[in-house]
Design an enzyme around this catalytic site. Structure first.
Site, PDB file in Angstrom:
ATOM      1  N   THR A 136      21.869   7.621  -4.846  1.00 51.66           N
ATOM      2  CA  THR A 136      21.033   8.752  -5.073  1.00 51.66           C
ATOM      3  C   THR A 136      20.284   9.049  -3.708  1.00 51.66           C
ATOM      4  OG1 THR A 136      18.948   9.686  -6.071  1.00 51.66           O
ATOM      5  CG2 THR A 136      19.244   7.161  -5.910  1.00 51.66           C
ATOM      6  N   GLU A 138      17.457   9.940  -3.709  1.00 48.42           N
ATOM      7  CA  GLU A 138      16.083   9.285  -3.571  1.00 48.42           C
ATOM      8  C   GLU A 138      15.904   8.095  -2.704  1.00 48.42           C
ATOM      9  OE1 GLU A 138      12.793   9.391  -5.411  1.00 48.42           O
ATOM     10  OE2 GLU A 138      13.346  11.645  -5.549  1.00 48.42           O
ATOM     11  N   TYR A 159      12.194   3.172  -8.651  1.00 48.15           N
ATOM     12  CA  TYR A 159      13.728   3.793  -8.900  1.00 48.15           C
ATOM     13  C   TYR A 159      14.550   3.587  -7.851  1.00 48.15           C
ATOM     14  CZ  TYR A 159      17.291   7.097  -9.675  1.00 48.15           C
ATOM     15  OH  TYR A 159      18.510   7.879  -9.654  1.00 48.15           O
ATOM     16  N   LYS A 163      17.715   1.267  -7.039  1.00 49.63           N
ATOM     17  CA  LYS A 163      19.149   2.066  -6.743  1.00 49.63           C
ATOM     18  C   LYS A 163      19.542   1.596  -5.172  1.00 49.63           C
ATOM     19  CE  LYS A 163      20.327   4.944 -10.039  1.00 49.63           C
ATOM     20  NZ  LYS A 163      21.731   4.945 -10.521  1.00 49.63           N
TER      21      LYS A 163
HETATM   22  P1  NAP Z   1      20.646  10.352 -17.289  1.00 52.97           P
HETATM   23  O1  NAP Z   1      21.013  11.956 -18.127  1.00 52.97           O
HETATM   24  O2  NAP Z   1      19.224  10.121 -17.508  1.00 52.97           O
HETATM   25  O3  NAP Z   1      21.735   9.555 -18.248  1.00 52.97           O
HETATM   26  C1  NAP Z   1      21.453   8.101 -17.972  1.00 52.97           C
HETATM   27  C2  NAP Z   1      22.330   7.239 -18.977  1.00 52.97           C
HETATM   28  O4  NAP Z   1      22.140   5.888 -18.804  1.00 52.97           O
HETATM   29  C3  NAP Z   1      22.205   7.578 -20.455  1.00 52.97           C
HETATM   30  O5  NAP Z   1      23.545   7.549 -21.110  1.00 52.97           O
HETATM   31  C4  NAP Z   1      21.331   6.225 -20.920  1.00 52.97           C
HETATM   32  O6  NAP Z   1      21.445   6.237 -22.266  1.00 52.97           O
HETATM   33  C5  NAP Z   1      22.008   5.484 -20.077  1.00 52.97           C
HETATM   34  N1  NAP Z   1      21.313   4.094 -20.068  1.00 52.97           N
HETATM   35  C6  NAP Z   1      19.895   3.834 -19.695  1.00 52.97           C
HETATM   36  N2  NAP Z   1      19.750   2.766 -19.468  1.00 52.97           N
HETATM   37  C7  NAP Z   1      20.577   2.093 -20.026  1.00 52.97           C
HETATM   38  C8  NAP Z   1      20.853   0.660 -20.101  1.00 52.97           C
HETATM   39  N3  NAP Z   1      19.956  -0.384 -20.011  1.00 52.97           N
HETATM   40  N4  NAP Z   1      22.206   0.143 -20.525  1.00 52.97           N
HETATM   41  C9  NAP Z   1      23.192   1.124 -20.785  1.00 52.97           C
HETATM   42  N5  NAP Z   1      22.893   2.529 -20.538  1.00 52.97           N
HETATM   43  C10 NAP Z   1      21.813   2.704 -20.249  1.00 52.97           C
HETATM   44  O7  NAP Z   1      21.176  10.525 -15.977  1.00 52.97           O
HETATM   45  P2  NAP Z   1      22.369  11.455 -15.245  1.00 52.97           P
HETATM   46  O8  NAP Z   1      21.459  12.441 -14.718  1.00 52.97           O
HETATM   47  O9  NAP Z   1      23.329  11.560 -16.149  1.00 52.97           O
HETATM   48  O10 NAP Z   1      22.524  10.549 -13.871  1.00 52.97           O
HETATM   49  C11 NAP Z   1      23.622   9.601 -13.840  1.00 52.97           C
HETATM   50  C12 NAP Z   1      23.389   8.704 -12.908  1.00 52.97           C
HETATM   51  O11 NAP Z   1      23.406   9.192 -11.572  1.00 52.97           O
HETATM   52  C13 NAP Z   1      22.264   7.840 -12.975  1.00 52.97           C
HETATM   53  O12 NAP Z   1      22.271   6.406 -12.707  1.00 52.97           O
HETATM   54  C14 NAP Z   1      21.128   8.318 -12.121  1.00 52.97           C
HETATM   55  O13 NAP Z   1      20.155   7.654 -11.813  1.00 52.97           O
HETATM   56  C15 NAP Z   1      22.106   8.881 -10.983  1.00 52.97           C
HETATM   57  N6  NAP Z   1      21.817  10.012 -10.314  1.00 52.97           N
HETATM   58  C16 NAP Z   1      21.485  11.034 -10.948  1.00 52.97           C
HETATM   59  C17 NAP Z   1      21.219  12.341 -10.123  1.00 52.97           C
HETATM   60  C18 NAP Z   1      20.908  13.583 -10.690  1.00 52.97           C
HETATM   61  O14 NAP Z   1      20.197  14.476 -10.085  1.00 52.97           O
HETATM   62  N7  NAP Z   1      21.156  13.876 -11.989  1.00 52.97           N
HETATM   63  C19 NAP Z   1      21.127  12.265  -8.513  1.00 52.97           C
HETATM   64  C20 NAP Z   1      21.602  11.145  -8.144  1.00 52.97           C
HETATM   65  C21 NAP Z   1      21.697  10.117  -8.821  1.00 52.97           C
HETATM   66  P3  NAP Z   1      20.718   6.731 -23.509  1.00 52.97           P
HETATM   67  O15 NAP Z   1      21.342   8.210 -23.677  1.00 52.97           O
HETATM   68  O16 NAP Z   1      20.850   5.896 -24.566  1.00 52.97           O
HETATM   69  O17 NAP Z   1      19.239   7.046 -22.928  1.00 52.97           O
HETATM   70  O1  G4F Z   2      13.414  16.715 -11.524  1.00 55.85           O
HETATM   71  P1  G4F Z   2      12.349  15.617 -10.901  1.00 55.85           P
HETATM   72  O2  G4F Z   2      11.771  14.492 -11.945  1.00 55.85           O
HETATM   73  O3  G4F Z   2      13.693  14.720 -10.349  1.00 55.85           O
HETATM   74  P2  G4F Z   2      13.759  13.558  -9.197  1.00 55.85           P
HETATM   75  O4  G4F Z   2      12.413  12.797  -8.846  1.00 55.85           O
HETATM   76  O5  G4F Z   2      13.975  14.416  -7.901  1.00 55.85           O
HETATM   77  O6  G4F Z   2      14.829  12.844  -9.519  1.00 55.85           O
HETATM   78  C1  G4F Z   2      16.024  13.337  -9.783  1.00 55.85           C
HETATM   79  O7  G4F Z   2      16.840  13.366  -8.840  1.00 55.85           O
HETATM   80  C2  G4F Z   2      17.131  12.097  -8.120  1.00 55.85           C
HETATM   81  C3  G4F Z   2      18.057  12.709  -6.923  1.00 55.85           C
HETATM   82  O8  G4F Z   2      17.422  12.725  -5.839  1.00 55.85           O
HETATM   83  C4  G4F Z   2      18.069  11.069  -9.019  1.00 55.85           C
HETATM   84  F1  G4F Z   2      18.380  10.071  -8.295  1.00 55.85           F
HETATM   85  C5  G4F Z   2      17.034  10.727 -10.534  1.00 55.85           C
HETATM   86  O9  G4F Z   2      17.749  10.104 -11.301  1.00 55.85           O
HETATM   87  C6  G4F Z   2      16.600  12.195 -10.871  1.00 55.85           C
HETATM   88  O10 G4F Z   2      17.845  12.605 -11.556  1.00 55.85           O
HETATM   89  O11 G4F Z   2      11.451  16.061  -9.824  1.00 55.85           O
HETATM   90  C7  G4F Z   2      11.640  16.972  -8.825  1.00 55.85           C
HETATM   91  C8  G4F Z   2      10.495  17.287  -8.328  1.00 55.85           C
HETATM   92  C9  G4F Z   2       9.607  15.939  -7.937  1.00 55.85           C
HETATM   93  O12 G4F Z   2       9.220  16.182  -6.479  1.00 55.85           O
HETATM   94  C10 G4F Z   2       8.603  15.925  -8.723  1.00 55.85           C
HETATM   95  O13 G4F Z   2       7.383  15.550  -8.116  1.00 55.85           O
HETATM   96  O14 G4F Z   2       9.640  17.860  -9.102  1.00 55.85           O
HETATM   97  C11 G4F Z   2       8.418  17.602  -9.157  1.00 55.85           C
HETATM   98  N1  G4F Z   2       7.669  17.851 -10.367  1.00 55.85           N
HETATM   99  C12 G4F Z   2       6.503  18.774 -10.297  1.00 55.85           C
HETATM  100  N2  G4F Z   2       6.196  18.739 -11.790  1.00 55.85           N
HETATM  101  C13 G4F Z   2       7.883  17.399 -11.477  1.00 55.85           C
HETATM  102  C14 G4F Z   2       7.107  17.779 -12.358  1.00 55.85           C
HETATM  103  N3  G4F Z   2       8.924  16.645 -12.126  1.00 55.85           N
HETATM  104  C15 G4F Z   2       9.060  16.207 -13.374  1.00 55.85           C
HETATM  105  N4  G4F Z   2      10.010  15.559 -13.707  1.00 55.85           N
HETATM  106  N5  G4F Z   2       7.961  16.990 -14.154  1.00 55.85           N
HETATM  107  C16 G4F Z   2       6.975  17.452 -13.812  1.00 55.85           C
HETATM  108  O15 G4F Z   2       6.063  18.205 -14.614  1.00 55.85           O
END
Ligand code: NAP
Ligand code: G4F
Length: 353
Positions: A136, A138, A159, A163
């Site tokens: 990620t 992050e 987190y 990662k």
């Molecule tokens: P998400 O919607 O939060 O999905 C996370 C998945 O992991 C869900 O299926 C969840 O199951 C499962 N999970 C959580 N804890 C677990 C455990 N202990 N054992 C097995 N499964 C578990 O995340 P996403 O946005 O699809 O992201 C996918 C991956 O990419 C994650 O690893 C995230 O950290 C990484 N990532 C995401 C972004 C982004 O912007 N979306 C960017 C960079 C990296 P439940 O449905 O049961 O909760």
């Molecule tokens: O949507 P966020 O919670 O995403 P964040 O923290 O960037 O993380 C996501 O992206 C990562 C990749 O860079 C993934 F690895 C991670 O698993 C996840 O998918 O927050 C985005 C921004 C932050 O700066 C946060 O402080 O939005 C700001 N924010 C402001 N108000 C908020 C809020 N975030 C959340 N979740 N909720 C708020 O009310």
């Protein structure tokens, strides 16, 4: 199909999440047998994959779900040995950055040690299984933008630290045991299936509720943080590409654009003819103990080596997500987001929702 004419087998951890659900649809569309690990829950947690679920008794079924958890090493072993996957996509994680400050130990167990469990079981299986690790942006933390594969990692949350452990372990297994481990350093990617507590989806859902007169106020935290937001279905295609090149490597995936949370608010509310300042209030609860201020990718390596370029920009993404949340409340969407999808993805492989 493999060169020998056998169907390829993929195992996806985190299949019920945003990315897991799109990836499963994509791999099924490519003719893979897809196995996914789901967690036992007292309430339904499969809403993102219900539309591709097939009764296991159905002849020719290619989609299989198994109960499991990355905190359970025995189960991880069982899946690697019984499914014998060609490709493992490790997407399971406690993926919420703010929550990781409240649950640092659990986040480390799943995001860091969960990956170690998988790597060790794949190594033990002495197979040619390829691993995709969901790294990620992050991990870059407060390294100034733009960030690429050579930018130093300065993580700012439990987190991101967990990662980073997983990311480095994946590289270590590649170097030590010649395993095919690829890390996708993905910047934020969103969609109508984005979890409801992430900021983009929280905003687009709130807009629909405000239009429906169900809510009057949206409480948010830091509006100045900047993110590089892309469209999730495009990003899962990259995961597959990374496992289907000659050599394992690490790739930054993002749009190369950055926008603040405030800009997301402005675009999304004004799309519906609203002024966000009439509805948004700040709640300190949503601030993080330490914030990642600015993320902006330089995805040139992926452009060059994977031939990947995103089609959906920030403005498109906002419209796609607002349209979708309007439809979910049975409201009439403006429809520009739907038009963008039709125009840019004539051969779309995922269901729009
Ligand atoms: P998400 O919607 O939060 O999905 C996370 C998945 O992991 C869900 O299926 C969840 O199951 C499962 N999970 C959580 N804890 C677990 C455990 N202990 N054992 C097995 N499964 C578990 O995340 P996403 O946005 O699809 O992201 C996918 C991956 O990419 C994650 O690893 C995230 O950290 C990484 N990532 C995401 C972004 C982004 O912007 N979306 C960017 C960079 C990296 P439940 O449905 O049961 O909760
Ligand atoms: O949507 P966020 O919670 O995403 P964040 O923290 O960037 O993380 C996501 O992206 C990562 C990749 O860079 C993934 F690895 C991670 O698993 C996840 O998918 O927050 C985005 C921004 C932050 O700066 C946060 O402080 O939005 C700001 N924010 C402001 N108000 C908020 C809020 N975030 C959340 N979740 N909720 C708020 O009310």
């Amino acid at each position: 199909m493999s060169k020998e004419g056998k169907r390829r087998v993929a195992l996806i951890t985190g299949i019920t999440g945003q990315d897991g659900s799109y990836l499963a649809e994509y791999l099924l569309s490519l003719g893979y047998d897809v196995h996914g690990i789901i967690r036992k829950s007292s309430s339904f947690n499969t809403s993102r994959i219900d539309h591709i679920y097939v009764d296991p008794h159905t002849e020719g079924n290619t989609f299989f779900l198994h109960f499991g958890d990355l905190s359970d090493g025995e189960l991880v072993s069982k899946f690697i040995y019984s499914v014998k996957p060609d490709e493992v996509y490790n997407l399971a994680a406690q993926s919420h950055v703010r929550v990781s400050f409240d649950m640092p130990e659990y986040t480390g167990n799943v995001n860091a040690l969960g990956t170690a469990r998988l790597l060790e079981r794949i190594r033990g299986s002495e197979s040619n299984t390829r691993l995709y690790q969901a790294s990620t942006s992050e991990m870059f933390g407060n390294s100034p933008p733009p960030q690429d594969e050579n930018t130093p990692f300065r993580p700012r949350s439990p987190y991101a630290i967990a990662k980073l452990y997983a990311h480095l372990m994946s590289i270590n297994y590649r170097e030590s045991y010649n395993m095919f481990c690829a890390n996708g350093i993905l910047f934020n990617h969103e969609s109508p299936r984005r979890g409801e507590t992430f900021v983009t989806r929280k905003i687009t859902m709130a807009i629909a509720r405000i239009v429906a007169k169900r809510d009057k106020t949206l409480f948010l935290g830091n509006l100045d943080a900047q993110r590089d937001w892309g469209f999730a279905p495009e990003y899962v295609e990259c995961m597959h590409k990374m496992l289907n090149v000659d050599k394992p490597d690490d790739f930054v995936i993002g749009t190369g654009e950055t926008h603040s949370v405030r800009e997301f608010l402005e675009h999304a509310f004004s799309y519906m003819g609203l002024d966000y300042t009439d509805f948004v209030k700040i709640d300190k609860r949503y601030f993080r103990p330490s914030e990642v201020e600015s993320l902006k990718s330089n995805p040139s390596k992926a452009n060059k080596k994977l031939g990947w370029k995103p089609k959906i920009n920030f403005d498109d993404l906002v419209k796609i997500m607002v349209d979708s949340d309007m439809r979910k409340l049975d409201l009439t969407p403006i429809g520009e987001g739907d038009e963008i999808l039709k125009r840019k993805f004539p051969e779309k492989w995922w269901r729009t929702d």
